[in-house]
Design a protein around this motif. Sequence first.
Motif, PDB file in Angstrom:
ATOM      1  N   VAL A  31       0.850  -1.197   0.000  1.00  0.00           N
ATOM      2  CA  VAL A  31       0.000   0.000   0.000  1.00  0.00           C
ATOM      3  C   VAL A  31       0.886   1.247   0.000  1.00  0.00           C
ATOM      4  CG1 VAL A  31      -1.745   1.296   1.302  1.00  0.00           C
ATOM      5  CG2 VAL A  31      -1.909  -1.198   1.132  1.00  0.00           C
TER       6      VAL A  31
ATOM      7  N   GLY B  59      -4.913   9.862   6.399  1.00  0.00           N
ATOM      8  CA  GLY B  59      -4.573   9.936   4.973  1.00  0.00           C
ATOM      9  C   GLY B  59      -4.345  11.383   4.590  1.00  0.00           C
TER      10      GLY B  59
ATOM     11  N   LEU C 116      -1.707  11.358   9.757  1.00  0.00           N
ATOM     12  CA  LEU C 116      -1.290   9.977   9.501  1.00  0.00           C
ATOM     13  C   LEU C 116      -1.363   9.696   8.010  1.00  0.00           C
ATOM     14  CD1 LEU C 116      -2.445   6.946  11.510  1.00  0.00           C
ATOM     15  CD2 LEU C 116      -3.072   7.012   9.113  1.00  0.00           C
TER      16      LEU C 116
ATOM     17  N   GLN D  57     -10.538  12.733   4.731  1.00  0.00           N
ATOM     18  CA  GLN D  57     -10.985  13.380   3.498  1.00  0.00           C
ATOM     19  C   GLN D  57     -10.534  12.556   2.307  1.00  0.00           C
ATOM     20  OE1 GLN D  57     -12.672  16.519   3.703  1.00  0.00           O
ATOM     21  NE2 GLN D  57     -12.665  16.128   5.915  1.00  0.00           N
ATOM     22  N   TYR D  58     -11.490  11.909   1.636  1.00  0.00           N
ATOM     23  CA  TYR D  58     -11.203  11.058   0.467  1.00  0.00           C
ATOM     24  C   TYR D  58     -10.100  10.044   0.800  1.00  0.00           C
ATOM     25  CZ  TYR D  58     -13.156  15.508  -1.051  1.00  0.00           C
ATOM     26  OH  TYR D  58     -13.925  16.649  -1.138  1.00  0.00           O
TER      27      TYR D  58
ATOM     28  N   LEU E 269      -9.317   4.112   1.994  1.00  0.00           N
ATOM     29  CA  LEU E 269      -9.018   3.032   2.948  1.00  0.00           C
ATOM     30  C   LEU E 269      -9.600   1.722   2.433  1.00  0.00           C
ATOM     31  CD1 LEU E 269      -9.957   4.997   6.174  1.00  0.00           C
ATOM     32  CD2 LEU E 269      -7.634   4.369   5.441  1.00  0.00           C
TER      33      LEU E 269
HETATM   34  C1  LIG Z   1      -7.261  10.505  -2.249  1.00  0.00           C
HETATM   35  S1  LIG Z   1      -5.892  10.787  -1.197  1.00  0.00           S
HETATM   36  C2  LIG Z   1      -6.469  12.109  -0.172  1.00  0.00           C
HETATM   37  C3  LIG Z   1      -5.361  12.868   0.515  1.00  0.00           C
HETATM   38  C4  LIG Z   1      -5.819  14.041   1.393  1.00  0.00           C
HETATM   39  N1  LIG Z   1      -6.713  13.629   2.445  1.00  0.00           N
HETATM   40  C5  LIG Z   1      -6.450  15.117   0.568  1.00  0.00           C
HETATM   41  O1  LIG Z   1      -7.660  15.287   0.637  1.00  0.00           O
HETATM   42  O2  LIG Z   1      -5.711  15.786  -0.179  1.00  0.00           O
HETATM   43  C6  LIG Z   1      -5.928   9.378  -0.125  1.00  0.00           C
HETATM   44  C7  LIG Z   1      -4.738   9.320   0.833  1.00  0.00           C
HETATM   45  O3  LIG Z   1      -4.913   8.231   1.729  1.00  0.00           O
HETATM   46  C8  LIG Z   1      -3.642   7.636   1.941  1.00  0.00           C
HETATM   47  N2  LIG Z   1      -3.882   6.263   2.401  1.00  0.00           N
HETATM   48  C9  LIG Z   1      -4.217   5.179   1.673  1.00  0.00           C
HETATM   49  N3  LIG Z   1      -4.373   4.107   2.456  1.00  0.00           N
HETATM   50  C10 LIG Z   1      -4.144   4.527   3.725  1.00  0.00           C
HETATM   51  C11 LIG Z   1      -4.152   3.873   4.992  1.00  0.00           C
HETATM   52  N4  LIG Z   1      -4.437   2.571   5.101  1.00  0.00           N
HETATM   53  N5  LIG Z   1      -3.863   4.581   6.097  1.00  0.00           N
HETATM   54  C12 LIG Z   1      -3.576   5.911   5.988  1.00  0.00           C
HETATM   55  N6  LIG Z   1      -3.544   6.585   4.822  1.00  0.00           N
HETATM   56  C13 LIG Z   1      -3.832   5.899   3.704  1.00  0.00           C
HETATM   57  C14 LIG Z   1      -2.967   7.742   0.593  1.00  0.00           C
HETATM   58  O4  LIG Z   1      -1.581   7.628   0.638  1.00  0.00           O
HETATM   59  C15 LIG Z   1      -3.408   9.127   0.141  1.00  0.00           C
HETATM   60  O5  LIG Z   1      -2.513  10.117   0.560  1.00  0.00           O
END
Ligand SMILES: C[S@@+](CC[C@H](N)C(=O)[O-])C[C@H]1O[C@@H](n2cnc3c(N)ncnc32)[C@H](O)[C@@H]1O
Length: 226
Positions: A27, A66, A86, A130-131, A134
């Motif tokens: 991931v 995220g 995180l 936010q988006y 997961l």
């Molecule tokens: C669509 S992006 C959104 C980023 C940010 N929240 C924004 O709105 O700009 C999704 C984020 O979730 C992170 N992510 C994915 N799986 C995750 C996990 N299991 N735990 C924490 N973060 C995760 C990704 O690396 C990515 O940065």
Amino acid sequence: MSDDSTAGPPAPGTPFPADGYVGDPAVRAEWDERYTDRQQLWSGRPNGALVAEAAGLAPGRVLDVGCGEGADAVWLARRGWDVTALEVSGVALERAAGHARDAGLAVRWVHASLTEAALPPASFDLVSAQYPALLRTPDAAAERALLAAVAPGGVLLLVHHAGMDTHREDESGFDPADYVWPSTVAALLDEDWEVEVDEQRPRVAPEGGAGAHHTDDLVLRVRRLR
Ligand SMILES: C[S@@+](CC[C@H](N)C(=O)[O-])C[C@H]1O[C@@H](n2cnc3c(N)ncnc32)[C@H](O)[C@@H]1O
């Protein structure tokens, strides 16, 4: 947790250790690749739904799940929130930490997957996702981790792109059943929770950045009563 899973998040401003990642390496690698492909992936602005929903909340402890390149974390810290952010991607976290440093703001950076971060339970006044992209598991570990992090009286704010949750599996391999959505979290709520917002609404669209084409948000805001 990034450096000491028994002691809670490190002090604000502590740089995350590059090799301290906790979570599935695949991931992390997938998201690192996405971030590495572009000098800047997102717009650099805080998400509109967070700005709208946090406006009426008194600053306290917040967890940004995220956090990506850190625009929300920086916005929250600037408004007096005590921010833990995180993220699985070390590339994104480097950028986020740089933005906070440039702004002279302290944030706790946690390089981990949500479900493996060993976050202090029931300790955040706001958990913002936010988006968040997961992955779902049969035991709903990610949904439960989002809820478990919220302190009594606190709020979980989960925002996603409308339509993606009902998107048909396509040739890209994207299957909505693989991901956590507001509906999969709402399905777990019991009498300890009050639903304050559960709706689809027009998105305050960012100027530029990947994902700017999404026009509507699904917004779930729930408060933990006890
Ligand atoms: C669509 S992006 C959104 C980023 C940010 N929240 C924004 O709105 O700009 C999704 C984020 O979730 C992170 N992510 C994915 N799986 C995750 C996990 N299991 N735990 C924490 N973060 C995760 C990704 O690396 C990515 O940065």
